[in-house]
Scaffold this motif. Structure first.
Motif, PDB file in Angstrom:
ATOM      1  N   ALA A 172      27.147  31.963  83.179  1.00 43.71           N
ATOM      2  CA  ALA A 172      27.532  33.012  84.137  1.00 43.71           C
ATOM      3  C   ALA A 172      27.783  32.325  85.474  1.00 43.71           C
ATOM      4  O   ALA A 172      27.153  32.636  86.479  1.00 43.71           O
ATOM      5  CB  ALA A 172      26.422  34.056  84.237  1.00 43.71           C
ATOM      6  N   GLY A 224      34.584  35.761 100.968  1.00 49.01           N
ATOM      7  CA  GLY A 224      33.900  35.162  99.817  1.00 49.01           C
ATOM      8  C   GLY A 224      34.909  34.925  98.716  1.00 49.01           C
ATOM      9  O   GLY A 224      36.092  35.262  98.855  1.00 49.01           O
ATOM     10  N   ASP A 278      35.668  35.972  91.576  1.00 51.81           N
ATOM     11  CA  ASP A 278      35.571  35.216  90.320  1.00 51.81           C
ATOM     12  C   ASP A 278      36.771  35.611  89.453  1.00 51.81           C
ATOM     13  O   ASP A 278      36.642  36.346  88.482  1.00 51.81           O
ATOM     14  CB  ASP A 278      34.245  35.551  89.637  1.00 51.81           C
ATOM     15  N   ALA A 283      29.651  35.314  80.474  1.00 53.39           N
ATOM     16  CA  ALA A 283      29.701  36.564  81.245  1.00 53.39           C
ATOM     17  C   ALA A 283      30.327  36.161  82.570  1.00 53.39           C
ATOM     18  O   ALA A 283      29.640  35.710  83.488  1.00 53.39           O
ATOM     19  CB  ALA A 283      28.309  37.145  81.453  1.00 53.39           C
TER      20      ALA A 283
HETATM   21  C1  LIG Z   1      34.219  39.766  99.588  1.00 54.56           C
HETATM   22  C2  LIG Z   1      33.740  40.219  98.242  1.00 54.56           C
HETATM   23  C3  LIG Z   1      33.530  41.577  98.001  1.00 54.56           C
HETATM   24  C4  LIG Z   1      33.100  42.000  96.753  1.00 54.56           C
HETATM   25  N1  LIG Z   1      32.893  43.346  96.548  1.00 54.56           N
HETATM   26  C5  LIG Z   1      32.461  43.765  95.345  1.00 54.56           C
HETATM   27  C6  LIG Z   1      32.209  45.154  95.129  1.00 54.56           C
HETATM   28  O1  LIG Z   1      32.365  45.990  96.022  1.00 54.56           O
HETATM   29  N2  LIG Z   1      31.794  45.537  93.890  1.00 54.56           N
HETATM   30  C7  LIG Z   1      31.613  44.639  92.878  1.00 54.56           C
HETATM   31  O2  LIG Z   1      31.255  45.040  91.782  1.00 54.56           O
HETATM   32  N3  LIG Z   1      31.835  43.329  93.056  1.00 54.56           N
HETATM   33  C8  LIG Z   1      32.256  42.864  94.262  1.00 54.56           C
HETATM   34  N4  LIG Z   1      32.505  41.535  94.453  1.00 54.56           N
HETATM   35  C9  LIG Z   1      32.451  40.628  93.294  1.00 54.56           C
HETATM   36  C10 LIG Z   1      31.057  40.253  92.911  1.00 54.56           C
HETATM   37  O3  LIG Z   1      30.400  39.714  94.041  1.00 54.56           O
HETATM   38  C11 LIG Z   1      31.123  39.212  91.770  1.00 54.56           C
HETATM   39  O4  LIG Z   1      31.923  39.721  90.716  1.00 54.56           O
HETATM   40  C12 LIG Z   1      29.726  38.946  91.260  1.00 54.56           C
HETATM   41  O5  LIG Z   1      28.927  38.397  92.290  1.00 54.56           O
HETATM   42  C13 LIG Z   1      29.756  37.964  90.100  1.00 54.56           C
HETATM   43  O6  LIG Z   1      28.418  37.740  89.728  1.00 54.56           O
HETATM   44  P1  LIG Z   1      28.065  36.534  88.795  1.00 54.56           P
HETATM   45  O7  LIG Z   1      26.580  36.551  88.634  1.00 54.56           O
HETATM   46  O8  LIG Z   1      28.929  36.563  87.573  1.00 54.56           O
HETATM   47  O9  LIG Z   1      28.525  35.238  89.616  1.00 54.56           O
HETATM   48  P2  LIG Z   1      27.920  34.665  90.986  1.00 54.56           P
HETATM   49  O10 LIG Z   1      27.220  35.728  91.754  1.00 54.56           O
HETATM   50  O11 LIG Z   1      29.039  33.921  91.658  1.00 54.56           O
HETATM   51  O12 LIG Z   1      26.834  33.629  90.472  1.00 54.56           O
HETATM   52  C14 LIG Z   1      27.237  32.433  89.825  1.00 54.56           C
HETATM   53  C15 LIG Z   1      26.062  31.480  89.970  1.00 54.56           C
HETATM   54  O13 LIG Z   1      26.285  30.337  89.150  1.00 54.56           O
HETATM   55  C16 LIG Z   1      25.890  29.200  89.876  1.00 54.56           C
HETATM   56  N5  LIG Z   1      26.607  28.040  89.322  1.00 54.56           N
HETATM   57  C17 LIG Z   1      27.952  27.880  89.208  1.00 54.56           C
HETATM   58  N6  LIG Z   1      28.232  26.700  88.628  1.00 54.56           N
HETATM   59  C18 LIG Z   1      27.038  26.110  88.364  1.00 54.56           C
HETATM   60  C19 LIG Z   1      26.659  24.863  87.770  1.00 54.56           C
HETATM   61  N7  LIG Z   1      27.560  23.988  87.312  1.00 54.56           N
HETATM   62  N8  LIG Z   1      25.330  24.565  87.664  1.00 54.56           N
HETATM   63  C20 LIG Z   1      24.380  25.447  88.111  1.00 54.56           C
HETATM   64  N9  LIG Z   1      24.686  26.642  88.674  1.00 54.56           N
HETATM   65  C21 LIG Z   1      25.996  26.967  88.801  1.00 54.56           C
HETATM   66  C22 LIG Z   1      26.276  29.497  91.317  1.00 54.56           C
HETATM   67  O14 LIG Z   1      25.557  28.686  92.213  1.00 54.56           O
HETATM   68  C23 LIG Z   1      25.890  30.968  91.406  1.00 54.56           C
HETATM   69  O15 LIG Z   1      24.537  31.114  91.771  1.00 54.56           O
HETATM   70  C24 LIG Z   1      32.895  41.061  95.706  1.00 54.56           C
HETATM   71  C25 LIG Z   1      33.088  39.694  95.952  1.00 54.56           C
HETATM   72  C26 LIG Z   1      33.502  39.277  97.208  1.00 54.56           C
HETATM   73  C27 LIG Z   1      33.707  37.805  97.439  1.00 54.56           C
END
Ligand SMILES: Cc1cc2nc3c(=O)[nH]c(=O)nc-3n(C[C@H](O)[C@H](O)[C@H](O)COP(=O)(O)OP(=O)(O)OC[C@H]3O[C@@H](n4cnc5c(N)ncnc54)[C@H](O)[C@@H]3O)c2cc1C
Length: 202
Positions: free
Chosen positions: A26, A125, A128, A150
């Motif tokens: 993820a 920000g 993804d 995911a």
């Molecule tokens: C400006 C902005 C507004 C947004 N508004 C919304 C909204 O209103 N509603 C909504 O649903 N979504 C919104 N989003 C999108 C939402 O923030 C993302 O879809 C969500 O955070 C994705 O979650 P995730 O856990 O999949 O990834 P992330 O939260 O990006 O987590 C990924 C994690 O993996 C870690 N990682 C990556 N590669 C490695 C590696 N090689 N080794 C170890 N760790 C690693 C990273 O450090 C990070 O901690 C917004 C995003 C932005 C930028």
């Protein structure tokens, strides 16, 4: 961890280095660094915080699909997203010019009271973003025995996370989806370039 799981912190360089029966990758917008066949990349987006003398606290999240601008109440203020995104950006300074040039006029066109807006903040920000079709990629990766994905939520990951977490848990623990069928987001669709396009990315 109460069940005896080991917690380790640090950057994963290669999924094959992990010794685990099940791996859920993820990694958000950094996914492609670990899995070269998964087209999820960082795309810079800016959100502004604005204040308006006439506040409508129960205004719903609204998107203008003709401009790509969206807004919603945030406490006593509002959040409003810029319609402009950028690839290959290694800095996250908000695109302040977008506010005057695009967002403010776009908001005022739809809601005349927003002509009196004041900018109070903003941030940027990385979305993804799944470059194939702007949709999530969820399920088992067919090239691995133990890797599930995911990722690729393309700016909607918070909203989708409860369903994704539940569905993926079911897939991993029982071998199939039980209550929410997430097959339409499967990894094979991406590997075979079978798009399931989301046209509106706000
Ligand atoms: C400006 C902005 C507004 C947004 N508004 C919304 C909204 O209103 N509603 C909504 O649903 N979504 C919104 N989003 C999108 C939402 O923030 C993302 O879809 C969500 O955070 C994705 O979650 P995730 O856990 O999949 O990834 P992330 O939260 O990006 O987590 C990924 C994690 O993996 C870690 N990682 C990556 N590669 C490695 C590696 N090689 N080794 C170890 N760790 C690693 C990273 O450090 C990070 O901690 C917004 C995003 C932005 C930028």
């Amino acid at each position: 961890m109460e069940l005896g799981a080991e917690f380790t912190k640090g950057e994963v360089k290669n999924l094959k280095d992990l010794n685990a029966n099940v791996i859920v990758s993820a990694a958000g917008c950094w996914t492609n660094e670990l899995l070269k066949d998964i087209p999820v990349f960082p795309q810079k987006h800016t959100v502004f915080r604005v204040k308006c003398p006439k506040h409508v606290p129960d205004m719903p999240l609204t998107g203008d699909l003709t401009t790509g601008i969206y807004w919603r109440p945030e406490g006593k203020e509002y959040l409003a997203g810029s319609p402009i995104s950028k690839w290959d950006c290694d800095e996250l300074e908000p695109e302040w010019n977008d506010f005057e040039e695009l967002v403010w006029p776009g908001l005022a066109k739809r809601i005349p009271a927003f002509e009196e807006l004041k900018l109070t903040g903003g941030w940027a920000g990385y979305y993804d973003t799944n470059k194939l079709d702007n949709n999530a990629i969820v399920g088992k990766h067919p090239a691995y025995d133990n890797v599930y994905l995911a990722t690729g939520f393309t700016g909607r990951g918070l909203m989708q996370s409860p369903g994704i977490g539940r569905g993926l848990t079911e897939l991993i623990t029982t071998g199939s989806y039980q209550t929410i069928d997430l097959n339409c987001f499967g990894v094979e669709r991406v590997l075979n370039k079978k798009e399931r396009i989301e046209p509106y990315v706000l």
